[in-house]
Design an enzyme around this catalytic site. Structure first.
Site, PDB file in Angstrom:
ATOM      1  N   ASP A  17     -33.418  -4.208 -14.681  1.00 49.80           N
ATOM      2  CA  ASP A  17     -31.357  -4.400 -14.685  1.00 49.80           C
ATOM      3  C   ASP A  17     -30.791  -3.933 -13.387  1.00 49.80           C
ATOM      4  O   ASP A  17     -30.984  -3.157 -12.698  1.00 49.80           O
ATOM      5  CB  ASP A  17     -30.816  -2.761 -16.197  1.00 49.80           C
ATOM      6  CG  ASP A  17     -29.368  -3.314 -15.720  1.00 49.80           C
ATOM      7  OD1 ASP A  17     -29.071  -3.970 -15.300  1.00 49.80           O
ATOM      8  OD2 ASP A  17     -29.282  -2.412 -16.861  1.00 49.80           O
ATOM      9  N   HIS A  30     -24.993  -6.475 -23.207  1.00 44.19           N
ATOM     10  CA  HIS A  30     -25.265  -6.399 -22.316  1.00 44.19           C
ATOM     11  C   HIS A  30     -26.694  -6.717 -21.817  1.00 44.19           C
ATOM     12  O   HIS A  30     -27.279  -6.330 -23.145  1.00 44.19           O
ATOM     13  CB  HIS A  30     -25.742  -4.569 -21.415  1.00 44.19           C
ATOM     14  CG  HIS A  30     -25.902  -4.306 -19.988  1.00 44.19           C
ATOM     15  ND1 HIS A  30     -25.070  -4.567 -19.279  1.00 44.19           N
ATOM     16  CD2 HIS A  30     -27.118  -3.562 -19.423  1.00 44.19           C
ATOM     17  CE1 HIS A  30     -26.080  -4.634 -17.931  1.00 44.19           C
ATOM     18  NE2 HIS A  30     -27.670  -3.662 -18.572  1.00 44.19           N
ATOM     19  N   CYS A  71     -23.218  -8.866 -15.611  1.00 46.46           N
ATOM     20  CA  CYS A  71     -25.043  -8.691 -16.376  1.00 46.46           C
ATOM     21  C   CYS A  71     -25.546  -9.875 -16.758  1.00 46.46           C
ATOM     22  O   CYS A  71     -26.504 -10.779 -16.446  1.00 46.46           O
ATOM     23  CB  CYS A  71     -24.934  -7.592 -17.250  1.00 46.46           C
ATOM     24  SG  CYS A  71     -24.837  -8.162 -18.749  1.00 46.46           S
TER      25      CYS A  71
END
Length: 292
Positions: A124, A109, A70
């Protein structure tokens, strides 16, 4: 090194408008990104190191044809969206830990918030496997937002937001994996929580190091590579390769799982993920609370 959008667009096969910072374009970029760029931490397991440096990330993902986790994928995407004129903010999230039954104490994250025509969206493109969003989520509390992987809901808890997902039942095609701990059997689950506090790359330097060195880290304990497909996703966790098909009409996700001999790992990464590693991968699949 000079970074340019056209190289990124070519990497993901994006042929849409370059001058429209609208929702339709954002959705198209998101879709092309998740179908083209794997979620993976393989550098850690072939002698490399993951760093929070945009130029290094651009070179790795765009020019070397790799994937990333991520902090790489969504950080690169934040640059792309900014360059395109989107009103966006980097945010930090805490991933839900099944072992403790709570969210991680560390903000491990990275996600993006994008504002379009006065409406906010969570963008995302890098959570991987069955939890991966297939398009941005509108930032509305309690609204059920149905996508191919399942149903998502954002919940406003005052000081923070929670992202939860409702899954379909797993259908395991290979009896040898009927009891595999890689299969998610929890139909409603929390994915992560986050606040609206703006972040930047510097806020993720320490956690990037920690996730690569802490013996308790998921990414230390498992080598992971996953890529969304038009019908589901494929994943290599350690030596276990899975192809998952979303069968929405039947209310199940079909899991086709098998173990891959070590000598076939390199060719599988090329064939299924279009990934060529600089060094030999040392697959890892230690016990950990992680499911596809």
């Amino acid at each position: 090194m000079t970074m340019n959008l056209e190289e990124y667009f070519q990497r993901i096969g994006f042929e849409g408008p370059r001058d429209k910072a609208d929702l339709a374009t954002l959705k198209l970029i998101h879709t092309r990104h998740i179908l083209s760029i794997p979620f993976e931490n393989l550098d850690m397991h072939c002698g490399g190191k993951i760093v929070m440096n945009l130029e290094v990330i651009f070179d790795k993902i765009v020019r070397q044809g790799r994937g990333g986790w991520c902090m790489e994928n969504n950080f690169l995407l934040s640059w792309v969206l900014r360059e395109m004129g989107y009103n966006m903010t980097v945010l930090a999230a805490r991933v839900f830990n099944r072992a403790s039954g709570d969210f991680s104490p560390i903000e491990g994250h990275l996600i993006n918030k994008v504002v379009i025509d006065g409406k906010s969206y969570i963008e995302d493109a890098s959570f991987g496997v069955s939890a991966q969003l297939w398009e941005p989520l509108e930032l509305i509390s309690g609204k059920e937002q149905v996508q191919a992987p399942g149903k998502y809901r954002l919940l406003d808890k005052g000081d923070f937001w929670i992202l939860e997902k409702t899954d379909r039942k797993p259908e395991i095609l290979n009896p040898e994996f009927a009891k595999s701990n890689l299969v998610n059997r929890q139909l409603i689950r929390n994915l992560y929580c986050f606040t609206m506090t703006p972040r930047d790359a510097g806020d993720f330097i320490d956690v990037t190091h920690s996730l690569q060195t802490d013996p308790a880290s998921l990414f230390v304990n498992k080598s992971i590579c996953s890529l969304q497909t038009p019908t589901g996703f494929r994943a290599l966790i350690g030596w276990t390769y899975s192809e998952v098909t979303f069968q929405v009409d039947r209310g199940v996700d079909a899991y086709d799982m098998r173990d891959v001999p070590g000598e076939e790992i390199e060719s599988l990464l090329i064939d299924k993920f279009n990934i060529r590693l600089p060094n030999k991968l040392q697959p890892v699949n230690n016990p950990h609370n992680y499911t596809l």
